[in-house]
Design a protein around this motif. Structure first.
Motif, PDB file in Angstrom:
ATOM      1  N   VAL A   1     -22.498  22.652   7.453  1.00  0.00           N
ATOM      2  CA  VAL A   1     -23.531  22.792   6.428  1.00  0.00           C
ATOM      3  C   VAL A   1     -22.918  23.132   5.071  1.00  0.00           C
ATOM      4  CG1 VAL A   1     -25.480  24.223   5.676  1.00  0.00           C
ATOM      5  CG2 VAL A   1     -25.418  23.356   8.000  1.00  0.00           C
ATOM      6  N   GLY A   2     -21.807  23.866   5.090  1.00  0.00           N
ATOM      7  CA  GLY A   2     -21.148  24.204   3.835  1.00  0.00           C
ATOM      8  C   GLY A   2     -20.796  22.972   3.016  1.00  0.00           C
ATOM      9  N   TRP A   3     -20.455  21.888   3.681  1.00  0.00           N
ATOM     10  CA  TRP A   3     -20.138  20.626   2.999  1.00  0.00           C
ATOM     11  C   TRP A   3     -21.372  20.066   2.290  1.00  0.00           C
ATOM     12  CZ3 TRP A   3     -20.235  15.284   5.558  1.00  0.00           C
ATOM     13  CH2 TRP A   3     -19.626  14.325   4.735  1.00  0.00           C
ATOM     14  N   ASP A   4     -22.536  20.168   2.936  1.00  0.00           N
ATOM     15  CA  ASP A   4     -23.747  19.575   2.365  1.00  0.00           C
ATOM     16  C   ASP A   4     -24.218  20.298   1.113  1.00  0.00           C
ATOM     17  OD1 ASP A   4     -25.994  17.698   2.457  1.00  0.00           O
ATOM     18  OD2 ASP A   4     -27.211  19.462   2.921  1.00  0.00           O
ATOM     19  N   LEU A   5     -23.877  21.557   0.975  1.00  0.00           N
ATOM     20  CA  LEU A   5     -24.317  22.322  -0.192  1.00  0.00           C
ATOM     21  C   LEU A   5     -23.753  21.767  -1.495  1.00  0.00           C
ATOM     22  CD1 LEU A   5     -24.158  25.925   1.283  1.00  0.00           C
ATOM     23  CD2 LEU A   5     -26.208  24.726   0.507  1.00  0.00           C
ATOM     24  N   SER A   6     -22.633  21.067  -1.404  1.00  0.00           N
ATOM     25  CA  SER A   6     -22.112  20.382  -2.587  1.00  0.00           C
ATOM     26  C   SER A   6     -22.344  18.882  -2.497  1.00  0.00           C
ATOM     27  CB  SER A   6     -20.616  20.665  -2.754  1.00  0.00           C
ATOM     28  OG  SER A   6     -19.886  20.202  -1.633  1.00  0.00           O
ATOM     29  N   LEU A   7     -22.311  18.331  -1.287  1.00  0.00           N
ATOM     30  CA  LEU A   7     -22.458  16.883  -1.120  1.00  0.00           C
ATOM     31  C   LEU A   7     -23.813  16.389  -1.610  1.00  0.00           C
ATOM     32  CD1 LEU A   7     -21.184  14.278   0.156  1.00  0.00           C
ATOM     33  CD2 LEU A   7     -22.555  14.806   2.186  1.00  0.00           C
ATOM     34  N   ASP A   8     -24.873  17.063  -1.231  1.00  0.00           N
ATOM     35  CA  ASP A   8     -26.196  16.569  -1.602  1.00  0.00           C
ATOM     36  C   ASP A   8     -26.454  16.619  -3.107  1.00  0.00           C
ATOM     37  OD1 ASP A   8     -29.287  16.458  -1.806  1.00  0.00           O
ATOM     38  OD2 ASP A   8     -28.834  15.881   0.242  1.00  0.00           O
ATOM     39  N   PRO A   9     -26.151  17.730  -3.801  1.00  0.00           N
ATOM     40  CA  PRO A   9     -26.328  17.709  -5.259  1.00  0.00           C
ATOM     41  C   PRO A   9     -25.477  16.631  -5.931  1.00  0.00           C
ATOM     42  CG  PRO A   9     -26.094  19.954  -4.483  1.00  0.00           C
ATOM     43  CD  PRO A   9     -25.777  19.068  -3.318  1.00  0.00           C
ATOM     44  N   ALA A  10     -24.271  16.391  -5.401  1.00  0.00           N
ATOM     45  CA  ALA A  10     -23.391  15.398  -6.012  1.00  0.00           C
ATOM     46  C   ALA A  10     -23.910  13.979  -5.801  1.00  0.00           C
ATOM     47  CB  ALA A  10     -21.977  15.524  -5.435  1.00  0.00           C
ATOM     48  N   MET A  11     -24.431  13.702  -4.612  1.00  0.00           N
ATOM     49  CA  MET A  11     -24.791  12.330  -4.261  1.00  0.00           C
ATOM     50  C   MET A  11     -26.255  11.967  -4.492  1.00  0.00           C
ATOM     51  SD  MET A  11     -21.908  11.225  -3.510  1.00  0.00           S
ATOM     52  CE  MET A  11     -20.301  11.941  -3.201  1.00  0.00           C
ATOM     53  N   SER A  12     -27.099  12.965  -4.725  1.00  0.00           N
ATOM     54  CA  SER A  12     -28.502  12.632  -4.981  1.00  0.00           C
ATOM     55  C   SER A  12     -29.003  13.140  -6.332  1.00  0.00           C
ATOM     56  CB  SER A  12     -29.400  13.198  -3.873  1.00  0.00           C
ATOM     57  OG  SER A  12     -29.436  14.618  -3.909  1.00  0.00           O
ATOM     58  N   HIS A  13     -28.252  14.046  -6.953  1.00  0.00           N
ATOM     59  CA  HIS A  13     -28.656  14.571  -8.260  1.00  0.00           C
ATOM     60  C   HIS A  13     -27.708  14.103  -9.360  1.00  0.00           C
ATOM     61  CE1 HIS A  13     -30.801  17.369 -10.907  1.00  0.00           C
ATOM     62  NE2 HIS A  13     -29.617  17.699 -11.418  1.00  0.00           N
ATOM     63  N   ALA A  14     -26.409  14.322  -9.145  1.00  0.00           N
ATOM     64  CA  ALA A  14     -25.432  13.859 -10.125  1.00  0.00           C
ATOM     65  C   ALA A  14     -25.333  12.340 -10.121  1.00  0.00           C
ATOM     66  CB  ALA A  14     -24.067  14.481  -9.838  1.00  0.00           C
ATOM     67  N   THR A  15     -25.526  11.731  -8.961  1.00  0.00           N
ATOM     68  CA  THR A  15     -25.550  10.271  -8.815  1.00  0.00           C
ATOM     69  C   THR A  15     -26.785   9.908  -7.988  1.00  0.00           C
ATOM     70  OG1 THR A  15     -24.115  10.421  -6.869  1.00  0.00           O
ATOM     71  CG2 THR A  15     -23.053  10.000  -8.997  1.00  0.00           C
ATOM     72  N   ARG A  16     -26.884   8.666  -7.573  1.00  0.00           N
ATOM     73  CA  ARG A  16     -28.063   8.233  -6.821  1.00  0.00           C
ATOM     74  C   ARG A  16     -27.654   7.378  -5.620  1.00  0.00           C
ATOM     75  NH1 ARG A  16     -30.109  11.694  -9.129  1.00  0.00           N
ATOM     76  NH2 ARG A  16     -32.029  11.750 -10.339  1.00  0.00           N
ATOM     77  N   TYR A  17     -26.948   8.007  -4.690  1.00  0.00           N
ATOM     78  CA  TYR A  17     -26.620   7.293  -3.454  1.00  0.00           C
ATOM     79  C   TYR A  17     -27.764   7.410  -2.446  1.00  0.00           C
ATOM     80  CZ  TYR A  17     -21.915   6.723  -5.223  1.00  0.00           C
ATOM     81  OH  TYR A  17     -20.828   6.361  -5.993  1.00  0.00           O
ATOM     82  N   TRP A  18     -28.552   8.469  -2.563  1.00  0.00           N
ATOM     83  CA  TRP A  18     -29.829   8.551  -1.855  1.00  0.00           C
ATOM     84  C   TRP A  18     -30.826   9.285  -2.749  1.00  0.00           C
ATOM     85  CZ3 TRP A  18     -25.497  10.941   0.498  1.00  0.00           C
ATOM     86  CH2 TRP A  18     -25.467  12.340   0.429  1.00  0.00           C
ATOM     87  N   VAL A  19     -32.103   9.088  -2.463  1.00  0.00           N
ATOM     88  CA  VAL A  19     -33.180   9.587  -3.325  1.00  0.00           C
ATOM     89  C   VAL A  19     -34.194  10.324  -2.465  1.00  0.00           C
ATOM     90  CG1 VAL A  19     -34.991   8.949  -4.959  1.00  0.00           C
ATOM     91  CG2 VAL A  19     -32.861   7.630  -4.891  1.00  0.00           C
ATOM     92  N   TRP A  20     -34.592  11.505  -2.918  1.00  0.00           N
ATOM     93  CA  TRP A  20     -35.596  12.294  -2.188  1.00  0.00           C
ATOM     94  C   TRP A  20     -37.002  11.843  -2.569  1.00  0.00           C
ATOM     95  CZ3 TRP A  20     -34.195  14.978   1.831  1.00  0.00           C
ATOM     96  CH2 TRP A  20     -32.874  15.425   1.919  1.00  0.00           C
ATOM     97  N   GLY A  21     -37.868  11.746  -1.553  1.00  0.00           N
ATOM     98  CA  GLY A  21     -39.249  11.345  -1.794  1.00  0.00           C
ATOM     99  C   GLY A  21     -40.007  12.403  -2.570  1.00  0.00           C
TER     100      GLY A  21
END
Length: 283
Positions: A166-186
């Motif tokens: 889970v520690g990985w996701d705490l940086s992965l998700d902001p990087a890949m869905s907020h800083a970039t757009r590899y996935w998008v939250w509904g």
């Protein structure tokens, strides 16, 4: 007669592959920190615009493929093909979890992947995503196993390994869905657009993956993997999202990531100290 140089040769090969992964990651970060954060440079250097458009998808996909190949190299050299059943199981489990998430919003929340990560299973989940779950689950389990050695600690090991993941996701998700757009939250949530339900979903999925490793008796071949190398491999994959959120000044995400890993590290340290004290008492 056995060649005593073989272990060192094998370590050098694995170390070299890991160094390549670090260099590739640093190159990807350099591209993001320059053109990704300063799109005006693309106007100033029009020839770079086409290159960056290709690089945006290439580096993300190649990062996953390269990381998977680097880990596979070590696994083959240290464990032969004994890890393949675990790979198949973890790929299937994580794919199932992602398919459920992208179709029904369970257990991560409502989200969808863009086309940036390539071919998608059933048009929903990029084929590379379950690979990334596997190559981060293995070092997470290996580190937890190192902190909790011995028989009879399978449940605690699974819980701790899931926390490391889970520690990985705490940086992965902001990087890949907020800083970039590899996935998008509904429905955007409070953590840089990510709903907090996603963390629960990650932990639950992590529990399933770590339990699968335990049930498949992966400890037998994971014990052959160098712990220091596993930690550095985890760090290589953590470097990309951490570098991206740092470049964007997303200090809250950086603090959350480092905090979660610090908690996991302290838990590992305390367990190791207790194990050492118990062994000394029995000696």
């Amino acid at each position: 007669m056995r060649d005593e140089r073989e272990p060192r040769e094998r370590d050098r090969v694995a170390d070299a592959a890991l160094a390549v992964l670090y260099l590739f990651t640093l190159a990807a970060l350099a591209g993001y920190a320059s053109f990704g954060l300063h799109p005006g440079l693309l106007v100033r250097y029009p020839d770079a615009a086409g290159v960056y458009a290709v690089a945006f998808t290439f580096f993300a996909r190649a990062q996953i493929v390269l990381a998977g190949a680097v880990l596979a190299l070590l696994l083959v050299r240290r464990a032969g093909l004994r890890w393949l059943p675990a790979f198949a199981a973890l790929y299937a489990l994580s794919l199932g979890s992602e398919l459920l998430g992208t179709s029904a919003g369970i257990p991560f929340g409502d989200y969808r992947y863009t086309e940036a990560l390539g071919t998608r299973w059933f048009g929903l989940v990029p084929a590379l995503i379950p690979l990334s779950w596997f190559f981060m689950a293995v070092p997470s389990y290996a580190l937890a196993r190192h902190a909790l050695p011995g028989a009879g600690r399978g449940a605690a090991r699974v819980l701790l390994a899931s926390l490391v993941l889970v520690g990985w996701d705490l940086s992965l998700d902001p990087a890949m869905s907020h800083a970039t757009r590899y996935w998008v939250w509904g429905q955007p949530g409070p953590y840089y657009g990510m709903p907090l339900l996603n963390l629960a979903g990650w932990y639950v999925t992590g529990l399933a993956l770590m339990a699968a490793l335990a049930l498949l008796r992966a400890d037998a071949w994971i014990a052959r993997l160098p712990v220091r190398w596993m930690a550095l491999f985890y760090g290589a994959n953590l470097l990309l999202p951490v570098g991206m959120i740092a470049a964007r000044g997303m200090w809250g995400a950086l603090a959350a990531t480092l905090g979660a890993l610090a908690v996991a590290g302290m838990a590992m340290r305390l367990r190791a100290m207790k194990s050492a004290a118990r062994a000394e008492a029995l000696a």
